[in-house]
Write a protein that holds these residues in place. Structure first.
Motif, PDB file in Angstrom:
ATOM      1  N   LEU A  34       0.823  -1.206   0.000  1.00  0.00           N
ATOM      2  CA  LEU A  34       0.000   0.000   0.000  1.00  0.00           C
ATOM      3  C   LEU A  34       0.858   1.257   0.000  1.00  0.00           C
ATOM      4  O   LEU A  34       0.517   2.255  -0.655  1.00  0.00           O
ATOM      5  CB  LEU A  34      -0.927  -0.003   1.219  1.00  0.00           C
ATOM      6  N   GLU A  35       1.972   1.239   0.716  1.00  0.00           N
ATOM      7  CA  GLU A  35       2.846   2.423   0.756  1.00  0.00           C
ATOM      8  C   GLU A  35       3.511   2.669  -0.589  1.00  0.00           C
ATOM      9  O   GLU A  35       3.802   3.809  -0.954  1.00  0.00           O
ATOM     10  CB  GLU A  35       3.900   2.258   1.852  1.00  0.00           C
ATOM     11  N   GLY A  36       3.760   1.614  -1.359  1.00  0.00           N
ATOM     12  CA  GLY A  36       4.396   1.786  -2.659  1.00  0.00           C
ATOM     13  C   GLY A  36       3.430   2.144  -3.765  1.00  0.00           C
ATOM     14  O   GLY A  36       3.791   2.870  -4.689  1.00  0.00           O
ATOM     15  N   ALA A  37       2.191   1.650  -3.680  1.00  0.00           N
ATOM     16  CA  ALA A  37       1.264   1.796  -4.802  1.00  0.00           C
ATOM     17  C   ALA A  37       0.126   2.779  -4.573  1.00  0.00           C
ATOM     18  O   ALA A  37      -0.486   3.229  -5.536  1.00  0.00           O
ATOM     19  CB  ALA A  37       0.665   0.427  -5.152  1.00  0.00           C
ATOM     20  N   CYS A  38      -0.150   3.134  -3.320  1.00  0.00           N
ATOM     21  CA  CYS A  38      -1.408   3.847  -3.057  1.00  0.00           C
ATOM     22  C   CYS A  38      -1.279   5.173  -2.323  1.00  0.00           C
ATOM     23  O   CYS A  38      -1.954   6.152  -2.659  1.00  0.00           O
ATOM     24  CB  CYS A  38      -2.351   2.944  -2.250  1.00  0.00           C
ATOM     25  N   THR A  39      -0.451   5.234  -1.274  1.00  0.00           N
ATOM     26  CA  THR A  39      -0.521   6.380  -0.366  1.00  0.00           C
ATOM     27  C   THR A  39       0.062   7.659  -0.928  1.00  0.00           C
ATOM     28  O   THR A  39      -0.115   8.729  -0.346  1.00  0.00           O
ATOM     29  CB  THR A  39       0.173   6.053   0.972  1.00  0.00           C
ATOM     30  N   HIS A  40       0.763   7.609  -2.075  1.00  0.00           N
ATOM     31  CA  HIS A  40       1.218   8.872  -2.672  1.00  0.00           C
ATOM     32  C   HIS A  40       0.039   9.675  -3.213  1.00  0.00           C
ATOM     33  O   HIS A  40       0.137  10.898  -3.360  1.00  0.00           O
ATOM     34  CB  HIS A  40       2.245   8.616  -3.778  1.00  0.00           C
ATOM     35  N   CYS A  41      -1.083   9.021  -3.474  1.00  0.00           N
ATOM     36  CA  CYS A  41      -2.304   9.723  -3.904  1.00  0.00           C
ATOM     37  C   CYS A  41      -3.407   9.664  -2.852  1.00  0.00           C
ATOM     38  O   CYS A  41      -4.323  10.487  -2.875  1.00  0.00           O
ATOM     39  CB  CYS A  41      -2.838   9.119  -5.201  1.00  0.00           C
ATOM     40  N   HIS A  42      -3.322   8.698  -1.953  1.00  0.00           N
ATOM     41  CA  HIS A  42      -4.406   8.487  -0.984  1.00  0.00           C
ATOM     42  C   HIS A  42      -3.837   8.325   0.422  1.00  0.00           C
ATOM     43  O   HIS A  42      -4.104   7.347   1.113  1.00  0.00           O
ATOM     44  CB  HIS A  42      -5.212   7.247  -1.365  1.00  0.00           C
ATOM     45  N   GLY A  43      -3.025   9.272   0.837  1.00  0.00           N
ATOM     46  CA  GLY A  43      -2.375   9.190   2.133  1.00  0.00           C
ATOM     47  C   GLY A  43      -2.605  10.423   2.977  1.00  0.00           C
ATOM     48  O   GLY A  43      -3.546  11.188   2.768  1.00  0.00           O
ATOM     49  N   GLU A  44      -1.708  10.618   3.909  1.00  0.00           N
ATOM     50  CA  GLU A  44      -1.839  11.738   4.841  1.00  0.00           C
ATOM     51  C   GLU A  44      -1.741  13.074   4.119  1.00  0.00           C
ATOM     52  O   GLU A  44      -2.400  14.041   4.487  1.00  0.00           O
ATOM     53  CB  GLU A  44      -0.767  11.636   5.917  1.00  0.00           C
ATOM     54  N   LYS A  45      -0.921  13.154   3.043  1.00  0.00           N
ATOM     55  CA  LYS A  45      -0.692  14.411   2.350  1.00  0.00           C
ATOM     56  C   LYS A  45      -1.588  14.597   1.131  1.00  0.00           C
ATOM     57  O   LYS A  45      -1.749  15.709   0.650  1.00  0.00           O
ATOM     58  CB  LYS A  45       0.778  14.514   1.918  1.00  0.00           C
ATOM     59  N   GLU A  46      -2.144  13.524   0.592  1.00  0.00           N
ATOM     60  CA  GLU A  46      -2.966  13.604  -0.607  1.00  0.00           C
ATOM     61  C   GLU A  46      -4.268  12.834  -0.386  1.00  0.00           C
ATOM     62  O   GLU A  46      -4.280  11.794   0.279  1.00  0.00           O
ATOM     63  CB  GLU A  46      -2.224  13.003  -1.815  1.00  0.00           C
ATOM     64  N   ASP A  47      -5.346  13.320  -0.973  1.00  0.00           N
ATOM     65  CA  ASP A  47      -6.641  12.635  -0.835  1.00  0.00           C
ATOM     66  C   ASP A  47      -7.372  12.637  -2.168  1.00  0.00           C
ATOM     67  O   ASP A  47      -8.502  13.104  -2.275  1.00  0.00           O
ATOM     68  CB  ASP A  47      -7.489  13.264   0.266  1.00  0.00           C
ATOM     69  N   LYS A  48      -6.747  12.114  -3.206  1.00  0.00           N
ATOM     70  CA  LYS A  48      -7.384  12.038  -4.509  1.00  0.00           C
ATOM     71  C   LYS A  48      -8.723  11.314  -4.383  1.00  0.00           C
ATOM     72  O   LYS A  48      -8.824  10.281  -3.721  1.00  0.00           O
ATOM     73  CB  LYS A  48      -6.494  11.284  -5.508  1.00  0.00           C
ATOM     74  N   GLY A  49      -9.744  11.848  -5.035  1.00  0.00           N
ATOM     75  CA  GLY A  49     -11.056  11.244  -4.955  1.00  0.00           C
ATOM     76  C   GLY A  49     -11.668  11.314  -3.569  1.00  0.00           C
ATOM     77  O   GLY A  49     -12.560  10.547  -3.231  1.00  0.00           O
ATOM     78  N   ASP A  50     -11.161  12.267  -2.753  1.00  0.00           N
ATOM     79  CA  ASP A  50     -11.654  12.409  -1.377  1.00  0.00           C
ATOM     80  C   ASP A  50     -11.501  11.105  -0.604  1.00  0.00           C
ATOM     81  O   ASP A  50     -12.366  10.717   0.182  1.00  0.00           O
ATOM     82  CB  ASP A  50     -13.114  12.864  -1.376  1.00  0.00           C
ATOM     83  N   PHE A  51     -10.389  10.427  -0.823  1.00  0.00           N
ATOM     84  CA  PHE A  51     -10.163   9.125  -0.188  1.00  0.00           C
ATOM     85  C   PHE A  51      -8.733   9.034   0.331  1.00  0.00           C
ATOM     86  O   PHE A  51      -7.779   9.286  -0.402  1.00  0.00           O
ATOM     87  CB  PHE A  51     -10.420   8.011  -1.199  1.00  0.00           C
ATOM     88  N   ARG A  52      -8.609   8.724   1.585  1.00  0.00           N
ATOM     89  CA  ARG A  52      -7.305   8.497   2.205  1.00  0.00           C
ATOM     90  C   ARG A  52      -7.241   7.055   2.701  1.00  0.00           C
ATOM     91  O   ARG A  52      -8.262   6.459   3.049  1.00  0.00           O
ATOM     92  CB  ARG A  52      -7.074   9.454   3.381  1.00  0.00           C
ATOM     93  N   MET A  53      -6.050   6.512   2.779  1.00  0.00           N
ATOM     94  CA  MET A  53      -5.921   5.133   3.248  1.00  0.00           C
ATOM     95  C   MET A  53      -4.666   4.914   4.094  1.00  0.00           C
ATOM     96  O   MET A  53      -4.149   3.806   4.161  1.00  0.00           O
ATOM     97  CB  MET A  53      -5.941   4.166   2.058  1.00  0.00           C
ATOM     98  N   HIS A  54      -4.214   5.990   4.745  1.00  0.00           N
ATOM     99  CA  HIS A  54      -3.025   5.831   5.580  1.00  0.00           C
ATOM    100  C   HIS A  54      -3.351   5.294   6.966  1.00  0.00           C
ATOM    101  O   HIS A  54      -2.443   4.888   7.697  1.00  0.00           O
ATOM    102  CB  HIS A  54      -2.260   7.144   5.691  1.00  0.00           C
TER     103      HIS A  54
END
Length: 573
Positions: A34-54
């Motif tokens: 998840l840290e390699g594939a997802c959280t750069h867009c859906h993490g603490e700093k980014e919420d693409k699509g209004d979705f976070r997953m950190h």
């Protein structure tokens, strides 16, 4: 943009690669994926699509389309169902430009969810570069391993030319175990240079660079994905480029030309001008920025203020010209794309000391794909260049024109953007007026950049100083505003590759990030998807919102100062 929703028709596509009896280890297997594939867009700093997953709470919550994760229920876990979509489908994750996960990685996520999606209390996901076999690992193995571990040679009975053999052959097989850093393919590269078991051996070019070792580490941690159909062949390991003519002696020639050409001696001589790049005929325009004093940074009371915008400090600025517009592809592309063979450092593979100075300046190696990413080129701002590339463009332009061009210092940029004002924006504090002057999240066409010069300029005639693309400054980024000891036209010299300063906000930013004092700090994640090894010194593949504009100070600097401006920072990481 990640927009979770249930996808029912594709669940049967997931291959059965894991035994249901195997317990998936969150920290060892799921977290790295998840840290390699997802959280750069859906993490603490980014919420693409209004979705976070950190965090577990955020990933379960999902967004308006439904939950991102429902333990035990694959159909209600969009982090799984979106992995199974075709790459041309809008909801596919990761998106097409980043590439799908391997089947083995998807199966681990599937099994984890089926087993109840255990997530240890307090664990918060961070970000890590995503490792892709063909871009990051295949070159390492082909240049360092295949020559000794192939069907004809097979040292240690290990063959690494195919996935099946690489994972199963060898005297001490397996040499590759997904998610296990004890895997010899990684562990043996970390040994000291004088140890007998070091791989590759010292006599064969070992040890690997720290960068290559880190790629192998991340690859193993992310499940050692290896496409079934990829076969390896031995490749020559190329040494570093040498004999680059782009040196201090070249700058001395350019400096002499500038001293001879530039006629303006005092501020009263300065006038705005339109010009063309001599080699290409591409037009550009410069406006006059008179000398003066201003207060750099924002007051504590300013809405949206970042902690790095203070303390406020008074600066004295010497006069300079500044680009009326951001540098466009019309200007930059002929510099970026050439038919001349170049080394990785941008130097010409074949050259003569008698060549023109502009032809001896380091220029980018060819990009792996068009760097506009389909957003448009004619009169659109150039993007995705490193600060090093922007600096070298300035040198290239200077050598042709006889005028000294460089990036603005951070103080020069803010002084010019404020245009004599003290408010959050040069038009005041009411951000509702921003649409008249800038392209940003609320009005950017098709959520991408726009042609330069379509919005109203600031009071000093600068277009798109807010929004569209943010702009490189010359300075190394500091967590606080540069102190009074740093003159307005001087800059903080670089000591490390990251971070450097970018200003002005982007087409993808909210209004608060376009204020005159707002700052961005460059990050290695800005080139996360760069497929080159080592990563290119020319391109920031993930910064599709980053460009630059140029300045020309009235006062011609010394040769040494000129060299420093064009070679600021650390080109290699």
């Amino acid at each position: 943009m990640f927009s979770p929703r249930p996808i029912l028709s594709v669940l049967a596509l997931a291959p059965a690669l894991l035994s249901a009896a195997e317990k998936v280890d969150f920290n060892k297997q799921i977290k790295p994926l998840l840290e390699g594939a997802c959280t750069h867009c859906h993490g603490e700093k980014e919420d693409k699509g209004d979705f976070r997953m950190h965090t577990l709470e955020d990933i379960k919550k999902g967004n308006e389309n439904g939950p991102g994760l429902t333990p035990g229920d694959l159909k209600k876990s969009a982090i799984y169902t979106t992995l199974l979509l075709g790459q041309d489908e809008d909801m596919a994750m990761p998106p097409k430009k980043e590439g799908a996960l391997e089947k083995s990685q998807i199966e681990v996520i599937k099994t984890w969810i089926e087993q109840g999606a255990e997530w240890p209390a307090g664990v918060v996901l961070e970000q890590a570069p995503r490792i892709k076999f063909e871009k990051h690992i295949q070159p390492i193995l082909e240049q360092n391993c295949v020559s000794c571990h192939n069907p004809e040679k097979a040292k240690g009975d290990w063959i690494i030319t195919t996935k099946k053999e690489a994972f199963s052959s060898g005297e001490n097989a397996p040499n590759i175990t997904p998610f296990d850093l004890k895997s010899p393919i990684y562990h043996l590269t970390t040994l000291a240079a004088d140890e007998d078991d070091l791989m590759p051996p010292k006599k064969s070019g070992g040890p690997l660079s720290k960068e290559d070792i880190n790629y192998l580490k991340l690859w193993i941690q992310q499940g050692a994905p290896w496409p079934d159909d990829v076969k390896l062949t031995a490749k020559e390991k190329k040494g570093p480029a040498t004999n680059n003519p782009d040196n201090m002696e070249l700058v001395k020639k350019i400096h002499a030309f500038i001293v001879q050409t530039s006629k303006e001696k005092k501020e009263a001589d300065m006038k705005a001008y339109d010009a063309k790049v001599p080699k290409t005929g591409a037009p550009y325009s410069m406006v006059v920025i008179k000398s003066g004093e201003f207060t750099m940074g924002s007051p504590d009371s300013e809405e949206g203020r970042g902690e790095d915008e203070g303390p406020q400090v008074k600066k004295t600025i010497k006069p300079f010209w500044m680009g009326k517009y951001e540098i466009t592809w019309d200007e930059y592309e002929p510099y970026q794309l050439t038919s001349i063979g170049r080394n990785k450092d941008g130097s010409r593979q074949v050259w003569k000391p008698t060549d023109k100075p502009e032809d001896l300046i380091s220029q980018p190696t060819p990009p792996y794909q068009p760097m506009d990413f389909g957003m448009g080129r004619e009169r659109f701002p150039a993007i995705c260049m490193t600060q090093h590339a922007a600096n070298k463009y300035c040198q290239w332009l200077s050598a042709q024109t006889g005028h000294f061009y460089r990036l603005p210092t951070e103080a020069e940029w803010e002084y010019a953007a404020r245009a004599g004002t003290k408010t959050a924006y040069f038009f005041g504090n009411d951000k509702s007026q921003l649409k008249e002057y800038a392209w940003y999240f609320d009005n950017a066409p098709n959520f991408q950049y726009a042609k330069v010069g379509q919005k109203k300029p600031n009071p000093w005639g600068l277009h798109d100083i807010y929004g569209n693309v943010c702009e490189w400054c010359l300075d190394q980024y500091t967590p606080a505003m540069p102190g009074a000891s740093v003159l307005g036209n001087d800059w903080i010299r670089s000591k490390t590759p990251y971070p450097h300063v970018a200003r002005g906000g982007t087409y993808d930013d909210d209004a608060e990030l376009l204020r005159s004092s707002a700052r961005k700090a460059s990050d290695p994640l800005w080139k996360q998807q760069d497929p080159q090894l080592p990563k290119s010194i020319w391109y920031l593949t993930d910064a599709t919102w980053l460009g630059f504009r140029i300045v020309r100070p009235l006062e011609i600097p010394t040769v040494e100062e000129m060299f420093a401006a064009w070679n600021n920072g650390v080109a290699k990481e």
